[in-house]
Write an enzyme that holds these catalytic residues in place. Structure first.
Site, PDB file in Angstrom:
ATOM      1  N   GLN A  64       0.812  -1.217   0.000  1.00  0.00           N
ATOM      2  CA  GLN A  64       0.000   0.000   0.000  1.00  0.00           C
ATOM      3  C   GLN A  64       0.840   1.259   0.000  1.00  0.00           C
ATOM      4  O   GLN A  64       0.327   2.366  -0.181  1.00  0.00           O
ATOM      5  CB  GLN A  64      -0.932  -0.001   1.208  1.00  0.00           C
ATOM      6  CG  GLN A  64      -0.221   0.143   2.548  1.00  0.00           C
ATOM      7  CD  GLN A  64      -1.127  -0.098   3.732  1.00  0.00           C
ATOM      8  OE1 GLN A  64      -1.465  -1.237   4.046  1.00  0.00           O
ATOM      9  NE2 GLN A  64      -1.533   0.978   4.385  1.00  0.00           N
ATOM     10  N   CYS A  70      -5.044   0.067   3.960  1.00  0.00           N
ATOM     11  CA  CYS A  70      -4.888  -1.329   4.372  1.00  0.00           C
ATOM     12  C   CYS A  70      -6.194  -2.099   4.292  1.00  0.00           C
ATOM     13  O   CYS A  70      -6.235  -3.255   3.859  1.00  0.00           O
ATOM     14  CB  CYS A  70      -4.316  -1.393   5.780  1.00  0.00           C
ATOM     15  SG  CYS A  70      -5.346  -0.596   7.038  1.00  0.00           S
ATOM     16  N   HIS A 364      -5.545  -1.162  11.844  1.00  0.00           N
ATOM     17  CA  HIS A 364      -4.978  -1.765  10.635  1.00  0.00           C
ATOM     18  C   HIS A 364      -5.766  -3.020  10.286  1.00  0.00           C
ATOM     19  O   HIS A 364      -6.235  -3.740  11.174  1.00  0.00           O
ATOM     20  CB  HIS A 364      -3.511  -2.126  10.890  1.00  0.00           C
ATOM     21  CG  HIS A 364      -2.750  -2.550   9.684  1.00  0.00           C
ATOM     22  ND1 HIS A 364      -2.648  -1.797   8.543  1.00  0.00           N
ATOM     23  CD2 HIS A 364      -2.020  -3.685   9.438  1.00  0.00           C
ATOM     24  CE1 HIS A 364      -1.890  -2.417   7.655  1.00  0.00           C
ATOM     25  NE2 HIS A 364      -1.500  -3.570   8.177  1.00  0.00           N
ATOM     26  N   ASN A 386       0.160  -9.330   5.125  1.00  0.00           N
ATOM     27  CA  ASN A 386       0.122  -7.883   5.288  1.00  0.00           C
ATOM     28  C   ASN A 386       0.205  -7.213   3.919  1.00  0.00           C
ATOM     29  O   ASN A 386       0.345  -7.887   2.889  1.00  0.00           O
ATOM     30  CB  ASN A 386       1.271  -7.425   6.191  1.00  0.00           C
ATOM     31  CG  ASN A 386       0.990  -6.099   6.866  1.00  0.00           C
ATOM     32  OD1 ASN A 386       0.029  -5.409   6.558  1.00  0.00           O
ATOM     33  ND2 ASN A 386       1.843  -5.713   7.798  1.00  0.00           N
TER      34      ASN A 386
END
Length: 444
Positions: A64, A70, A364, A386
């Protein structure tokens, strides 16, 4: 009794500090290396390994970059799994630039509509201050992504690739925020001068044209149609032309987003378990799907996430990633830093107390791609995809201990079929409306 610190107090504190050799050692370590580096506990990294009894096939790690998308990256990483299954692609990426364009467009309209519904609220009141705080922030929620997909569909990344602005949103966000605050000022001023709501809405349409122009300049114009071309893992070439974003979604993803709901764990006294919740003034698409959760004990979130992973489907989740996390190795564990020994104190707030006193909230969103179950079927660590690129964690993947899950996990999104009737009934019940500034109204 004195209410201010005295010289005698300071002398006593200094003598106490000097009396313990460990304080001096800690001071030298921290001042030279930083708190976390000095407190790093290597035991969790040995115990919480990157091996999992259930691990799904997943695409290449995404990034990102300098944006707060996110929640969007995580949702698209969940949905791309369907594209990979249907096409035989080993990896694929959906356009995050496409979704951020429409999210910001809809957020602007949502903000201005909220201004129009609060025209008689005082400008120095808490509600207007909250609305003005971040009208074009990057953050979002699962339900907000569903609103964008339902209305606009999705496209592959190459159909609307990243731009310098989409990868680093701060500059454009600042100018959009400045413009929206100006528009709010104008609408409220014109209301005071006697303009009707209908007249104000005509003004709003013109304002939205300005927002659209700014977004096109920053992100580029979204495609209306495109060709989907790819080679599958057997090297066979495929092409389908004249696809719209909605037909692409229907054919190559096809997930009914209405089947997926948010489970939260907020163990505070004001939020009973097995109740439905929503948040005032939280959303992006006017008249779109509202943000809605059902609050459950933490074990119910684990149970549902494991069931979906067993079925071969990744799980979107929201957490407080900055707490007790080591970015380089990708370890999420409450004991990753031995802060109590370092500072000679305890950090004893409960999860509920951290929520209530502003010490923790969801910050997040990521994706569960696996879980390790012990010989009794009990989870002890979770595989986390992630969206910070492949230079963090283990080639972009983090490992979360189950005890970290207990403390800093707040939300998972799962298919309704993995939930009991009791939970479904609770979700469908009339939601309790939370204040706009409630911690469960935070955006990932």
């Amino acid at each position: 009794m004195n209410t201010s610190l005295t010289p005698e107090d300071l002398l006593q504190f200094e003598e106490q500090f000097n009396a313990d050799r460990a304080n001096r050692v800690a001071m030298y370590a921290v001042t030279g290396n930083g708190v976390n580096a000095a407190a790093r506990n290597f035991n969790p990294a040995r115990e919480v390994t990157h091996e999992f009894s259930i691990s799904l096939e997943h695409g290449k790690i995404t990034n990102q970059k300098q944006s707060g998308r996110c929640w969007m990256f995580a949702a698209l990483n969940v949905l791309r799994a369907q594209v990979m299954k249907k096409t035989g692609l080993e990896t694929v990426e959906l356009s995050q630039n496409y979704t951020v364009f429409y999210d910001k467009l809809e957020k602007a309209n949502y903000f201005l509509e909220n201004i129009l519904t609060t025209l008689d609220e005082p400008s120095d009141g808490r509600l207007i201050a909250h609305l003005l705080l971040a009208p074009e922030g990057d953050g979002g929620q699962w339900d907000m992504l569903c609103c964008i997909v339902d209305k606009y569909g999705l496209v592959p990344k190459y159909a609307m690739p990243e731009t310098e602005v989409s990868q680093a949103t701060r500059e454009l966000d600042a100018y959009l925020t400045e413009k929206l605050r100006e528009f709010a000022c104008v609408l409220r001023r014109e209301h005071s001068d006697g303009k009707t709501v209908e007249e104000l809405r005509e003004m709003k349409t013109s304002m939205m044209g300005t927002v659209y122009n700014m977004l096109c300049i920053g992100f580029g114009k979204p495609p209306k149609t495109f060709a989907f071309e790819y080679r599958d893992k057997d090297k066979n070439f495929h092409r389908e032309t004249n696809l719209t974003p909605k037909t692409f979604y229907e054919k190559y993803i096809g997930v009914n987003l209405k089947d997926y709901i948010s489970l939260i764990n907020a163990p505070t006294p004001d939020k009973p378990f097995y109740r439905s919740y929503s948040v005032q003034f939280l959303g992006n698409v006017v008249e779109g799907r509202p943000v809605r959760y059902v609050n459950l004990p933490i074990e119910e979130l684990k149970k549902a996430a494991i069931a979906q992973l067993r079925d071969g489907e990744p799980v979107w989740f929201g957490c407080d990633v900055g707490k007790r996390s080591e970015r380089k190795t990708g370890v999420l564990d409450p004991e990753v830093y031995d802060l109590e020994d370092l500072f000679h104190t305890t950090f004893a707030m409960t999860k509920a107390e951290r929520l209530e006193y502003g010490q923790s909230l969801m910050t997040h969103a990521m994706v569960f791609q696996g879980v390790n179950l012990d010989e009794n079927g009990v989870p002890n660590r979770w595989q986390v995809e992630n969206s910070w690129g492949d230079e963090t964690g283990k080639e972009g993947y983090f490992v979360m201990s189950d005890r970290w899950f207990d403390e800093y996990m707040y939300q998972v999104v799962v298919n309704k079929k993995y939930l009991s009737q009791e939970i479904l009934d609770a979700y469908e019940g009339e939601p309790i409306m939370l204040k706009p500034w409630d911690p469960m109204g935070s955006l990932a």
